[in-house]
Design an enzyme around this catalytic site. Structure first.
Site, PDB file in Angstrom:
ATOM      1  N   LYS A 112     -52.989-128.996  71.204  1.00 23.88           N
ATOM      2  CA  LYS A 112     -53.180-130.048  72.206  1.00 23.88           C
ATOM      3  C   LYS A 112     -51.920-130.896  72.374  1.00 23.88           C
ATOM      4  CE  LYS A 112     -57.684-129.224  72.768  1.00 23.88           C
ATOM      5  NZ  LYS A 112     -58.020-128.171  71.804  1.00 23.88           N
TER       6      LYS A 112
HETATM    7  C1  LIG Z   1     -58.929-127.127  71.843  1.00 27.70           C
HETATM    8  C2  LIG Z   1     -58.742-126.055  70.866  1.00 27.70           C
HETATM    9  C3  LIG Z   1     -59.092-124.724  71.175  1.00 27.70           C
HETATM   10  C4  LIG Z   1     -59.741-124.344  72.459  1.00 27.70           C
HETATM   11  O1  LIG Z   1     -58.871-124.481  73.571  1.00 27.70           O
HETATM   12  P1  LIG Z   1     -59.439-124.565  75.048  1.00 27.70           P
HETATM   13  O2  LIG Z   1     -58.264-124.855  75.896  1.00 27.70           O
HETATM   14  O3  LIG Z   1     -60.433-125.686  75.037  1.00 27.70           O
HETATM   15  O4  LIG Z   1     -60.091-123.253  75.339  1.00 27.70           O
HETATM   16  C5  LIG Z   1     -58.811-123.747  70.227  1.00 27.70           C
HETATM   17  N1  LIG Z   1     -58.264-124.056  69.043  1.00 27.70           N
HETATM   18  C6  LIG Z   1     -57.917-125.316  68.718  1.00 27.70           C
HETATM   19  C7  LIG Z   1     -57.339-125.589  67.384  1.00 27.70           C
HETATM   20  C8  LIG Z   1     -58.132-126.351  69.620  1.00 27.70           C
HETATM   21  O5  LIG Z   1     -57.784-127.604  69.284  1.00 27.70           O
END
Ligand SMILES: *Cc1c(COP(=O)(O)O)cnc(C)c1O
Length: 495
Positions: A112
């Protein structure tokens, strides 16, 4: 030429990139999508010579056309700097027959950070460009990682406040500690008694409440979103796919133009959608392998053409993927419906009222580049152990879901196309599940003993993000019922 963004639920609602970033969500719950995706105007060979920031500029300038070169470069340079613990920003490492794209070297050690370290700059630049006077209130629902990354990005950014709602019993202990120790007078973190879907639904409801919007406006506030429903999240995420591909070109693994596959551990469908957009921009990707955990609503969707959220919500060891309403899938549905807002809106209404919809065969035919797979809890743990044993490389639980699904894909298809696996979090964020996967006797240890044990086992330096929370005081203690989210927002804003 200016790229226009349009609502997935109303063809008449359009926005420039900066307006779409400011608004987050379109009216009536729609999402902004670009009318078209411009083609890369620099060759893959030339991109292979560039560093991360330069690649970021070449990709983002095509999507954010109302930003000047100076504005965009300033945003990129402020975001992708020493906050990342490696100058490469996202290392690509070959392990166990695949290329792991380590997207977790930012300040909160999950992928993120790739988007949320730049979003505050994109947003404040957008506010300036559009002469916004109101204070911007970032309203965020998190399954664990978005929350901390958004808090870190927006803490003490002038002209903004940030409010994060997380499922009180649905995140890892380290994820929770990271959020509730957040400093910054403009930050507010609230646990809700409910799951991620409840948090996301509550936030979306506040966004689409027009009466609330005008009340906020009178008080000098307006909402925006740090969730991946914001196009300002998706666009920066396209960059690392282009970057990964061009690293493989640079080191001679592939020739420019050769196809690769990508595997993405998926929750809200934002990360994998960014890969899909990167392909539309000209990146040669053959297959998008969408990996789910036990909440395998997407696997079922790709297998049957029916999206059905009417099922038990399962808490897993990959909590950031514990989602039954994958918001960004709507952008893909809109696309395969022929960019038809009415057709899409109809399906989304069904999803809201009945929790289920089915796409037509002709829409399904347009999903042939997608492969849906899932991994159970034991398959996920086995993947962690296997890669640790074969390569002395420790992956987190989310990445392990992807690794397990990739193994299944290869045995099913025999497809050995070079493959990039999105490695979405540091194992330090999910130490208990990771260490238990390696040896169940670790479960007796405390969370920080496990951190030290992981360090001993992997030899990977303990990230600053973990050191920071060892002794940090808890600053946010609010817990509310999912019905009371609006009350908490008003209380924090004193309106
Ligand atoms: C948010 C997240 C995901 C999923 O990603 P999306 O974009 O919501 O599909 C997978 N792994 C981790 C560690 C995340 O923080």
């Amino acid at each position: 030429m200016e790229l226009i963004y349009r609502s997935t639920r109303n063809a008449d609602e359009t926005a420039t990139a900066s307006e779409a970033i400011l608004k987050g969500l379109a009216n009536e719950g729609g999402l902004f999508v670009p009318d078209s995706i411009p083609a890369l105007d620099v060759s893959l060979e030339v991109l292979a010579q560039m560093d991360y920031r330069q690649v970021a500029y070449e990709v983002m300038k095509l999507m954010l056309t109302d930003f000047t070169e100076e504005e965009l470069k300033a945003c990129i340079d402020s975001a992708y700097d020493k906050k990342f613990d490696t100058p490469e920003i996202v290392p690509l490492v070959k392990k166990a027959g695949a290329y792991y794209l380590e997207l977790f070297h930012g300040s909160t050690i999950a992928f993120k950070d790739m988007a949320l370290s730049i979003l505050p700059y994109l947003l404040t630049t957008s506010a300036k460009k559009n002469h916004v006077e109101n204070e911007i209130v970032i309203l965020t629902a998190t399954s664990g990682d978005t929350g901390k990354a958004a808090l870190a990005g927006f803490a003490d950014v002038p002209g903004t406040r940030i409010i994060v709602f997380y499922p009180k019993n649905g995140v890892s202990p380290i994820q929770e500690k990271q959020m509730i120790t957040q400093r910054g007078a403009n930050t507010f973190v609230v646990g809700i008694t409910g799951n991620f879907d409840d948090a996301q639904t509550g936030v979306k409801k506040m966004f689409s409440d027009t009466e609330l919007a005008s009340y906020m406006d009178r008080k000098g506030f307006q909402f925006s979103s740090a969730n991946s429903i914001n196009i300002g999240r998706l666009v920066p995420q396209m960059v690392y796919y282009v970057y990964a591909y061009t690293r493989l070109v640079a080191d001679g693994t592939i020739h420019a133009g050769d196809k690769i596959n990508v595997v993405v551990p998926t929750g809200n469908f934002g990360n994998i959608l960014a890969a899909y957009y990167a392909k539309e921009m000209g990146l040669p990707i053959a297959k998008f392998i969408c990996a789910s955990n036990d909440n395998k609503v997407l696997y079922d969707f790709f297998a049957t053409g029916t999206y059905d959220r009417n099922r038990e919500f399962i808490l897993t060891s990959s909590p950031s993927m514990d989602i039954l309403i994958s918001s960004n899938l709507e952008r893909l549905i809109y696309r395969i419906a022929g960019n038809d807002a009415e057709r899409n809106a109809e399906l989304m209404r069904k999803l809201t009222s009945e929790g289920i919809y089915t796409i037509t065969d002709d829409m399904r035919a347009k999903l042939s580049e997608f492969y849906g797979g899932y991994a159970t809890e034991s398959e996920t743990a086995a993947a962690i152990q296997k890669i640790y044993e074969s390569d002395n490389y420790i992956i987190d639980t989310h990445t392990a879901v992807a690794a397990a699904v990739y193994d299944k894909y290869v045995s099913e298809t025999g497809d050995h196309t070079p493959t990039v696996i999105a490695s979405t979090a540091s194992p330090y964020k999910f130490t208990r599940s990771v260490m238990n996967a390696i040896d169940a006797s670790y479960d007796a240890k405390t969370d920080f003993e496990l951190v030290d044990a992981l360090h001993q086992l992997s030899g990977v330096k303990i990230p600053q993000a973990i050191e920071d929370i060892r002794s940090a005081p808890v600053l946010h203690k609010t817990v509310c019922d999912k019905e009371d989210m609006l009350k908490e927002v008003k209380g924090f804003l004193k309106i």
